[in-house]
Design an enzyme around this catalytic site. Structure first.
Site, PDB file in Angstrom:
ATOM      1  NE  ARG A 202     -62.745  36.483 -13.508  1.00 56.12           N
ATOM      2  CZ  ARG A 202     -62.681  35.734 -12.404  1.00 56.12           C
ATOM      3  NH1 ARG A 202     -63.099  34.501 -12.423  1.00 56.12           N
ATOM      4  NH2 ARG A 202     -62.204  36.217 -11.286  1.00 56.12           N
ATOM      5  CB  THR A 203     -57.214  39.684 -16.880  1.00 61.71           C
ATOM      6  OG1 THR A 203     -58.381  40.300 -16.330  1.00 61.71           O
ATOM      7  CG2 THR A 203     -56.546  40.664 -17.833  1.00 61.71           C
TER       8      THR A 203
ATOM      9  CE  LYS B 196     -33.295  34.833 -10.077  1.00 60.14           C
ATOM     10  NZ  LYS B 196     -32.905  34.344 -11.413  1.00 60.14           N
TER      11      LYS B 196
ATOM     12  NE  ARG C  61     -54.699  41.525 -12.671  1.00 60.69           N
ATOM     13  CZ  ARG C  61     -55.958  41.667 -13.082  1.00 60.69           C
ATOM     14  NH1 ARG C  61     -56.223  41.764 -14.375  1.00 60.69           N
ATOM     15  NH2 ARG C  61     -56.955  41.703 -12.229  1.00 60.69           N
TER      16      ARG C  61
ATOM     17  CG  HIS D 247     -58.881  45.997 -16.183  1.00 60.95           C
ATOM     18  ND1 HIS D 247     -58.279  45.541 -17.329  1.00 60.95           N
ATOM     19  CD2 HIS D 247     -59.207  44.887 -15.462  1.00 60.95           C
ATOM     20  CE1 HIS D 247     -58.229  44.217 -17.292  1.00 60.95           C
ATOM     21  NE2 HIS D 247     -58.785  43.796 -16.175  1.00 60.95           N
TER      22      HIS D 247
END
Length: 305
Positions: free
Chosen positions: A53-54, A82, A103, A131
Site C-alpha cells: 500500500r505505501t 553486492k 522504507r 511512519h
C-alpha cells in the site's frame, strides 16, 4: 526544503497546511483538474522493506504530480546484494533525484538518510520507529469524519510496543490536545515507560487501561493495529500473543453511534470484517486518503507550496 522523517518534524501549522492541500487535491480530482506540481522533478522510492500500500500510493502520488519515479524494491533488487552501503545508495539517489522516499527495516534509517542527502527525505517507515505519512493520513481522516481534531477521546489498541504506526499516531496527537487517549494492549505489547513519559511530557492526557470495554462508551475514535510479527526478536513470543485481542462488531455496538474505527492495514484477525459495512469503518477511507495526503506531503517537502 524540509524532510519528513519524524512526525515531530512537523508543527501543527505544517500539518494543517498539508491537510488543507490534500482537501484541495481531492477537489481538483473530483473536477478532473490536473496539478503538475512536480513536473520535471524525480522522486526516488527506496523500499528495502516489503510494502504494498505505501509504495503504490507514493508511486501514484508522485505520478499524479507529474514527477518521474525511480523505484528500488527489496535488498535483492538493489546494490545492497553486492555489498553497497546505505550511505552510498543514498548518495547516488541524491545526485539523480529531487526527493527520496525511504522504507527500511532499521530504526533510524530515515534519519540517517536525511543526514546524508542534500535533497528532502521522506520516511515511509523505519523499523519499529515511525511512519509519519501514515499518521498524517490517519489524522486527515479523523478531521474529515469528525470535523476537527481537538477535544476528542481516543483508544489506541493492539501492538503498542512494535507498531510504528501507533507510535507516530500518538506523537502526532500531541499537536492537537485530545481530551484523553486510552492505551489498550496485552502486557508484552504495552508501550515502554520511556515512551509513555515522553507522551506525557508533551501534554498528552494518556491512560493505560486493561479492557476496551471499560472505556468504549466514551470514545470517539478507535485506532487498531495488528501484532507486528516481523518485529518480534523471538518468534515464540509472538506465538504467545497472536490472536490475543479482537475488535468485534458487538463491541463496537456498545460505543457511540458516530464512533469511528481506524486501522493502518493490513489486518490479520484483530478486526471483525463485519464492521466493514457499517458507518463506523474508516480504514478504507484511510486508503482513499493516502494518495491526496502523500501528494500534499511531497509538494510541501519539495517547497512548491
Amino acid at each position: 526544503m524540509p524532510d519528513v522523517v519524524d512526525v515531530l518534524d512537523l508543527d501543527k501549522k505544517d500539518m494543517i497546511k498539508i491537510f488543507e492541500l490534500a482537501e484541495d487535491i481531492e477537489y481538483k480530482k473530483l473536477h478532473k483538474s490536473k496539478w503538475c506540481a512536480l513536473e520535471n522533478k524525480t522522486v526516488s522510492l527506496l523500499f528495502v522493506e516489503p510494502s504494498t500500500r505505501t509504495r503504490l500510493s507514493f508511486e501514484e502520488s508522485a505520478k499524479r504530480l507529474c514527477a518521474h519515479t525511480l523505484t528500488i524494491v527489496g535488498e535483492e533488487a538493489s546494490s545492497f546484494v553486492k555489498g553497497e552501503s546505505l550511505y552510498d545508495t543514498i548518495k547516488v539517489l541524491d545526485k539523480i533525484s529531487d526527493i527520496i522516499v525511504i522504507r527500511h527495516n532499521l530504526d533510524g534509517s530515515a534519519k540517517y538518510a536525511s543526514e546524508v542527502a542534500a535533497n528532502p527525505v521522506i520516511n515511509a517507515g523505519d523499523g519499529k520507529n515511525q511512519h509519519p505519512t501514515q499518521s498524517l493520513i490517519d489524522l486527515y481522516v479523523v478531521r474529515k469524519r469528525k470535523g476537527g481534531l481537538e477535544d476528542l477521546r481516543y483508544a489506541v489498541v493492539g501492538d503498542l510496543r512494535y507498531a510504528r504506526t501507533a507510535r507516530s499516531f500518538l506523537l502526532a496527537l500531541t499537536k492537537f490536545k485530545p481530551r484523553s487517549v486510552y492505551l489498550v494492549a496485552p502486557e508484552v505489547l504495552k508501550p515502554s515507560i520511556k515512551f509513555l513519559e515522553e507522551l506525557k511530557s508533551m501534554g498528552l492526557n494518556v491512560f493505560e487501561v486493561d479492557r476496551l470495554e471499560d472505556v468504549i462508551p466514551n470514545v470517539d475514535v478507535i485506532y487498531v493495529t495488528r501484532i507486528q510479527k516481523e518485529r518480534f526478536p523471538d518468534p515464540s513470543e509472538y506465538e504467545k500473543v497472536k490472536g490475543s485481542y479482537k475488535i468485534t462488531l458487538d463491541l463496537i455496538k456498545r460505543g457511540k453511534g458516530d464512533l469511528i474505527v481506524l486501522h493502518p492495514l493490513p489486518r490479520v484477525d484483530e478486526l471483525d470484517v463485519r464492521i466493514d459495512s457499517t458507518p463506523h469503518a474508516a480504514y478504507f477511507d484511510q486508503v482513499a486518503a493516502s494518495v491526496p495526503v502523500r501528494m500534499a506531503t511531497l509538494a510541501w517537502s519539495a517547497g512548491v507550496v
